[in-house]
Design a protein around this motif. Structure first.
Motif: not given
Length: 613
Positions: A483, A498, A479, A488-494
């Motif tokens: 970043i 995923d 993860h 992906i952005s820092t606030d993306t929750s996976l």
């Protein structure tokens, strides 16, 4: 015949023979098979390649393969032992031969001549006479007789105390036949004991009794004494008459009566600790059979391997012709479906019944034609054995490869396209997954890492699993790396699943350093793309510290796929049958208004995709 076509046939045959050679050598090295079982196949592969190359004037291949063949010939004769260093050398020679043949078929531009010269020098070292000639293995001093049994008995010192009498055994042997010679030998110690036995006997027995009957005479002294019984040389005639179904050397000697079951089991147990020794060598060393009898059995075994059942024939067909056949059958299936719809409109019962028979035959033709393209996936798995062996040694790791489901069948074109993705996943598992020995020991794991390849059928598809018991994937590390790379952005929750899928992004790698095996972030995106081109999917299941499993799911074939036609409004769609779990019938009134769900056997079915009217 066109010369180019002939060369193509040569390269195809040579590569097939090299696959046999490699598989046999790896089997011997790992202990799965013995030298005795595989040496004839290895020798035949080298001999055939040399002969075929000579026909086309490929002198370099002939010269190199001749050196390999010469060493293998000495191994067959028992003059050279196929130990670990020689096995390693022959595998290197296999690699050199593969490169030389690839050059002919338009592969690499050149061959490493210096490497070839070093290998030939190493092979010649095995063929060169040694400065110090070692004495041959000692055989017990039992006469090799044509019509008589040779028996040698070294009585144990406690035979008399056990109540046994050598004279009674000699008397019983006289009942079985004629004792032509009795040669006693005594070994008197300084502290002579009248209750101890110091007798050795050499006997020559002429009898029609079998070896088991003779051995039973000494049944009660086997544990305390040494008994060697050699069959007469005329027993080789019985070896020639043994049925073809019996092909293992030990079974041949047992069937002929040259050895007993006890002697064979004893040799097999001894072989477990002496992997470089063949069963025949051990039986000769034990003095239970003469070397000429074993040689006759080996020759018979080699002759049997050359023979094939009369009803077993192989016909090689160009893939292009097979593809054309499949294409025409596909058109036939489509035309049949069209005619079936027209016949249903006519509503003629006799015509419908007649065409149903034709439809059944078309399905049988289709299935038979498709089966021609199916090959066992074990062919690809076998090639990966060499990769696992070489890479694990390069990384100085101990790895045990376990293969299951090698008999699972898949379309040949798909098997060929799977080679690269499987190779990349295997190399990643060895480099990133399985830890070095010291780290595994620290974590309480076995020193040898476990790498499993498994294939099986599931719901009209083939599933291939590549599983290791290594370090596993670290979701947090993946993860953060995503970043850092801006994926992906820092606030993306996976979800965990995923996050694992991020490793298929182009240029993505969590390796701390780049090696010649991996770490550049090139490969996993290609793996995913190749599998998706085959209409497959790849899933990842991993647990940190325990290991990772890549699961590849593929259709059985890309040629013809059964479809299920559905319509939504004026649009018509065809769904692959093997992707449909269940078809349900319902009423429009049952669809709850403003809710968009159905009551399916007490469970909620949301957003139905198909509505039948």
């Amino acid at each position: 015949m066109d010369m180019e076509l002939a060369k193509q046939l040569f390269t195809e045959e040579a590569l097939d023979l090299l696959n046999v050679m490699e598989s046999s050598l790896l089997g011997i090295e790992s202990g799965e098979t013995t030298v005795e079982q595989e040496i004839d196949a290895i020798f035949r592969a080298a001999h055939t390649i040399k002969g075929s190359a000579g026909l086309f004037g490929f002198d370099a291949i002939v010269g190199f393969t001749h050196s390999v063949e010469s060493v293998l010939e000495q191994v067959r004769a028992g003059s050279i032992t196929l130990d670990a260093p020689l096995c390693e050398l022959l595998l290197d020679c296999h690699k050199q031969m593969s490169t030389m043949i690839d050059v002919i078929s338009g592969g690499p531009d050149c061959v490493d001549i210096e490497m070839g010269a070093r290998l030939i020098t190493a092979l010649n070292d095995y063929l060169a006479p040694k400065a110090t000639i070692l004495p041959p293995p000692e055989e017990p001093a039992i006469p090799a007789l044509n019509d008589a049994w040779g028996i040698q008995i070294a009585y144990g010192i406690d035979v008399f105390r056990d109540g046994m009498d050598p004279a009674s055994q000699i008397s019983y042997l006289c009942k079985l036949g004629s004792l032509e010679a009795i040669t006693p030998k005594f070994h008197w110690p300084e502290n002579f004991d009248p209750e101890s036995c110091y007798l050795n006997l050499s006997l020559v027995l002429v009898t029609d009794a079998n070896k088991q009957t003779i051995e039973d005479v000494f049944e009660f002294i086997h544990e305390s004494s040494e008994i060697h019984i050699q069959a007469p040389l005329k027993i080789t005639e019985q070896i020639k008459a043994i049925p073809q179904q019996i092909d293992k050397l030990g079974e041949v000697l047992l069937e002929a009566g040259a050895v007993t079951k006890r002697e064979l089991n004893q040799a097999l147990e001894q072989q477990k600790t002496q992997h470089d020794k063949a069963v025949g060598e051990l039986l000769v060393a034990q003095g239970v059979v003469h070397s000429s009898v074993v040689e006759e059995a080996v020759n018979r075994q080699a002759h049997q391997e050359h023979r094939r059942p009369s009803d077993y024939q192989v016909l090689k067909v160009e893939a292009r012709k097979l593809d054309q056949l499949i294409k025409l059958i596909g058109e036939l299936v489509t035309s049949g479906a069209t005619n079936e719809m027209l016949i249903q409109q006519v509503n003629n019962e006799e015509l419908t019944e007649a065409f149903s028979s034709i439809s059944s035959l078309i399905e049988q033709i289709r299935d038979s034609a498709l089966s021609l393209r199916m090959v066992q996936i074990g062919e690809s798995f076998s090639r990966l054995k060499r990769i696992v062996r070489d890479v694990s040694r390069e990384l100085n790791k101990e790895v045990e490869l376990v293969i299951k489901g090698a008999e699972t069948e898949l379309d040949k074109s798909m098997v060929e396209k799977l080679s690269d993705p499987l190779m990349h996943l295997i190399r990643n598992a060895l480099d990133h997954g399985i830890e070095p020995v010291d780290i595994r020991s620290y974590r309480g794991k076995p020193a040898a890492g476990l790498l499993q390849l498994n294939a099986y059928h599931e719901a009209g598809a083939v599933v291939i699993e590549i599983k290791d018991d290594g370090a596993g994937l670290d979701p947090e590390k993946i993860h953060q790396k995503a970043i850092d790379k801006g994926l992906i952005s820092t606030d993306t929750s996976l979800s965990k699943e995923d996050i694992f899928k991020l490793i298929f992004s182009a240029g993505f790698s969590t390796a701390a350093q780049v090696t010649n095996l991996s770490g550049r972030g090139v490969g996993m995106d290609v793996v995913k793309r190749n599998i998706e081109e085959l209409r497959g999917q790849i899933l990842i299941d991993s647990e940190l510290g325990k290991g990772t499993c890549f699961k590849i799911r593929l259709p059985l074939t890309l040629a013809i796929i059964d479809g299920f036609e559905v319509s939504v409004g004026n649009n018509h769609f065809v769904l692959p049958v093997n992707m449909i779990y269940e078809c349900i019938e319902f009423n429009q009134a049952e669809l709850v208004k403003d809710r968009d769900y159905l009551n399916l056997r007490g469970e909620v079915l949301r957003n139905p995709l198909m509505i039948y009217k």
